[in-house]
Design a protein around this motif. Structure first.
Motif, short mmCIF file in Angstrom:
data_model
loop_
_atom_site.label_atom_id
_atom_site.label_comp_id
_atom_site.label_asym_id
_atom_site.label_seq_id
_atom_site.Cartn_x
_atom_site.Cartn_y
_atom_site.Cartn_z
N SER A 389 0.84 -1.20 0.00
CA SER A 389 0.00 0.00 0.00
C SER A 389 0.87 1.24 0.00
CB SER A 389 -0.86 0.05 1.26
OG SER A 389 -2.12 -0.47 1.03
N ILE A 391 0.36 4.91 1.24
CA ILE A 391 -0.57 5.68 2.07
C ILE A 391 -0.21 7.16 1.96
CG2 ILE A 391 -1.43 6.01 4.42
CD1 ILE A 391 -0.32 2.93 4.71
N SER A 392 -1.21 8.01 1.74
CA SER A 392 -0.94 9.43 1.48
C SER A 392 -1.89 10.32 2.25
CB SER A 392 -1.06 9.70 -0.03
OG SER A 392 -2.33 9.28 -0.49
N TRP A 394 -3.67 14.25 2.33
CA TRP A 394 -4.03 15.26 1.34
C TRP A 394 -4.57 16.53 1.99
CZ3 TRP A 394 -3.49 14.27 -4.02
CH2 TRP A 394 -3.06 12.96 -4.32
N LYS A 398 -8.12 14.12 4.08
CA LYS A 398 -8.34 12.67 3.96
C LYS A 398 -7.02 11.93 3.87
CE LYS A 398 -12.76 13.11 1.56
NZ LYS A 398 -13.52 12.84 0.32
N ILE A 399 -7.03 10.69 4.37
CA ILE A 399 -5.91 9.77 4.17
C ILE A 399 -6.37 8.77 3.11
CG2 ILE A 399 -4.50 7.95 5.21
CD1 ILE A 399 -4.82 9.46 7.90
N ARG A 400 -5.58 8.61 2.06
CA ARG A 400 -5.95 7.68 0.99
C ARG A 400 -4.83 6.65 0.81
NH1 ARG A 400 -7.82 12.76 -0.85
NH2 ARG A 400 -9.99 12.76 -1.54
N LEU A 409 -7.42 2.95 -5.83
CA LEU A 409 -7.71 3.36 -4.46
C LEU A 409 -8.13 2.14 -3.64
CD1 LEU A 409 -8.11 5.84 -2.52
CD2 LEU A 409 -10.50 5.80 -3.20
N TYR A 411 -8.51 2.27 0.04
CA TYR A 411 -9.47 2.81 1.02
C TYR A 411 -9.15 4.28 1.24
CZ TYR A 411 -5.61 2.15 4.35
OH TYR A 411 -4.39 2.20 4.98
N GLU A 412 -10.11 5.01 1.78
CA GLU A 412 -9.84 6.39 2.20
C GLU A 412 -10.49 6.65 3.53
OE1 GLU A 412 -11.09 9.27 -0.65
OE2 GLU A 412 -13.11 8.46 -0.87
N HIS A 414 -12.11 9.46 5.68
CA HIS A 414 -12.67 10.81 5.57
C HIS A 414 -12.43 11.58 6.86
CE1 HIS A 414 -14.83 10.07 1.80
NE2 HIS A 414 -14.95 8.83 2.26
N GLN A 457 -11.44 0.86 8.83
CA GLN A 457 -10.43 1.79 9.33
C GLN A 457 -11.05 2.54 10.50
OE1 GLN A 457 -11.52 2.59 5.79
NE2 GLN A 457 -10.52 0.66 5.34
#
Length: 641
Positions: A389, A391-392, A394, A398-400, A409, A411-412, A414, A457
């Motif tokens: 994965s 992981i980023s 933004w 959000k973490i995506r 993608l 998961y994200e 919110h 998550q």
């Protein structure tokens, strides 16, 4: 206590490769007349790339951003001009292409060199100063001295923007700009240059680019209005304006133009990204296509092919028969906020920037994958411990997580943070159920712990003690403790089991980076106070401080795996390698032309990667005389024992 490190002169780090291109430089993409090399500027460097092997060579000598680039018709000389601070003289450097060495530094223009052009037989170089200088100077290439100079335009006219030499005459060149279009004749014996204004009648235009036909009969001038003017060179008279219909004019103006090899048509590049061919002599639009960004350079390579570069640092190959455009390379054109290597692999790395995340091959310096999210900016990235994965964090809070091979993608999360997610760290995977935790930091000052399982998550805890943006998070190998640095001048060591603060470090600085010493008994911090600080992890006491920069903040910091060396980079544009115990600089990397935002040492400890605010990604060779840490495969990882 502050320690000095000037025991001996540090040696230069060797540049391995540069990923990047200053796409905003007008006509900055050039092809060597022999057809073997491609030349382009990146910040304060000129990059020469061998088209057969892809090998890069670098011409370093400028002290600031390069603003113009030219190559002589024979391919023997290269000239590059730069911008500098107000009140200072801007250098033109004349390079020998064969030896890749600087022949002369030509300094007369103030603040900025706007444009350069070689005479057809390599006798003279004409240079044009920026709006603070507004002068034209002709240089003798053999002697490396100025022959003559003159104001570039009348006081009643505006700034001159472009300069082009005739194809067959060493003593005549043309300039254009705000309400000015002039033909200049050089009188070498009298050491004078005489301008003649072209008769444009009632037409008033801002000329952005000029190209001439092969016989020097007509010049074609691209304007900010979006039309192309045809002017006779001999009589200095305006002949024609095209395209014939005003509705066909190019939006945001014509910023680049070039004659095709067969001289039957002229190719123009517009500010809105359109590239079109106009037939000669009627200047009717025959074909057009659309590229991303402002088309700043057009470079014909064969009868039916042309290279085009845009302000978004893309280079395209265009087939002039079908106007089909293939994107050859696409580099970052905005600040690169973060770099990440997968655990135990130095073959690829990821970069985070405005609107996208990209994965690059370290050896080839080629883009493997691009994950694009319009109107958002990636602030931080991290690979999961097994590399499955990416992981980023933004700017929309959000973490995506994305698949690093597919870019899909996964998961994200919110509303991970109220504003922007600015720092991330990932724990090892739990051997029982394969779940892991993400520690995230945000602009709101919170440090949050997320439990990531296969299907959900969930937020485990939120720890709010920082008053400013969290800039960096690092986790200990046992996954029981982490440290977060913040712009409020504190670093906090958190207990990840009880979710409370274990220790706090204070300094009069916006902390930018923090990292553990491999034994994890000490911490290293850097920030805006220009110091590298060593701290005791147990009780938070300051061990020592090193004055690492004379004037600017230190934004990037990374520790070698064996703990003998660490690397820093900051607003002074230098990558510096220090010995940990002695606290002295051993190597310096010079090449960046804007502030360095992050530095990372590859897991195999053979390369250093640094990124800067102009979008450049530099790879430096680990010095041969320095110890290389254990190979990644031999390191026992806590999650994979």
């Amino acid at each position: 206590m502050s320690e000095t490190q000037q025991h001996q002169q540090p040696t230069r780090l060797k540049l391995k490769s540069i990923i990047g291109f200053s796409g905003t430089v007008p006509q900055g993409l050039l092809r060597h007349p022999a057809g073997t090399h491609r030349l382009y500027p990146l910040g304060s460097n000129v990059v020469i790339q061998d088209l057969a092997t892809g090998q890069q060579e670098f011409l370093q000598g400028h002290t600031n951003l390069i603003t113009c680039l030219a190559i002589s018709k024979s391919g023997r000389y290269i000239a590059s001009g730069q911008v500098t601070h107000m009140g200072f003289q801007a250098d033109i450097i004349l390079w020998d292409f064969e030896t890749r060495r600087a022949i002369k530094h030509l300094s007369l223009h103030k603040v900025k060199v706007e444009a350069l052009a070689f005479s057809p037989n390599d006798l003279y170089l004409a240079s044009l100063g920026g709006e603070d200088d507004n002068s034209v100077i002709v240089w003798d290439l053999e002697r490396g001295t100025a022959i003559c100079g003159a104001p570039a335009s009348k006081d009643s006219a505006g700034v001159t923007l472009c300069l082009t030499y005739l194809n067959n005459d060493d003593l005549t060149f043309v300039t254009g700009g705000h309400s000015t279009l002039r033909v200049w004749e050089v009188q070498v014996a009298a050491r004078k240059v005489k301008p003649t204004d072209c008769q444009m009648g009632t037409i008033k235009r801002i000329v952005k680019c000029i190209t001439l036909d092969n016989n020097d009969e007509f010049m074609y001038c691209g304007t900010s209005t979006g039309d192309l003017l045809k002017v006779a060179v001999a009589t200095r008279l305006f002949k024609l304006s095209g395209p014939p219909k005003e509705r066909d004019n190019f939006s945001l103006g014509i910023v680049s133009c070039a004659l095709t090899w067969d001289a039957q048509s002229i190719v123009v590049g517009a500010g809105d990204g359109h590239v079109a061919t106009l037939s000669l002599p009627g200047l009717k639009v025959t074909h057009r296509t659309k590229l991303d960004g402002r088309v700043t350079s057009l470079c014909p390579v064969s009868e039916h092919h042309l290279l085009a570069s845009t302000s978004q640092s893309n280079i395209y190959s265009i087939d002039l028969r079908s106007m089909h455009a293939d994107r050859l390379v696409a580099w970052h054109y905005s600040p690169v906020n973060d770099i990440a290597f997968p655990p135990e692999s130095a073959q690829v790395f990821a970069t985070a920037s405005d609107m996208d995340i990209r994965i690059w091959g370290a050896a080839s310096a080629q883009e493997y994958l691009r994950i694009r999210l319009p109107n958002l900016e990636a602030k931080c990235i991290m690979f999961k411990q097994d590399g499955s994965s990416l992981i980023s964090g933004w700017t929309d809070g959000k973490i995506r997580a994305f698949g690093p091979q597919s870019g899909r993608l996964q998961y994200e999360i919110h509303d991970a943070h109220k504003k922007c997610v600015t720092a991330l760290a990932v724990t090892d995977m739990d051997a029982r159920d394969g779940s892991y935790r993400i520690i995230s930091g945000g602009e709101d000052g919170q440090v949050r712990i997320w439990r990531i399982s296969r299907h959900a998550q969930t937020l485990e805890n939120a720890m709010k003690e920082h008053k400013g943006t969290v800039t960096s998070i690092k986790i200990r190998r046992n996954n029981l403790e982490c440290v977060s640095s913040s712009s409020d001048g504190s670093c906090i060591l958190w207990d990840l089991v009880r979710h409370v603060r274990n220790q706090v470090l204070f300094a009069p600085s916006f902390f930018k980076a923090v990292c553990y010493y491999p034994e994890e008994n000490q911490l290293l911090t850097s920030g805006t106070d220009r110091k590298i600080a060593y701290w005791e992890a147990y009780d938070g006491s300051l061990i020592r401080e090193i004055e690492a920069s004379q004037s600017d903040a230190i934004n990037g910091l990374d520790m070698a795996r064996d703990g003998t060396r660490f690397v820093i980079g900051g607003s002074d544009k230098l990558v510096k390698m220090y010995r940990y115990e002695e606290g002295d600089v051993t190597h310096v990397g010079v090449g960046h032309s804007t502030e360095i935002l992050k530095v990372k040492i590859a897991p195999d400890q053979r390369t250093i990667v640094s990124v800067s605010s102009d979008g450049a990604v530099f790879q430096w060779e680990w010095p041969a005389d320095e110890p290389v840490g254990p190979a990644p495969g031999n390191i026992v990882d806590a999650g994979h024992e």
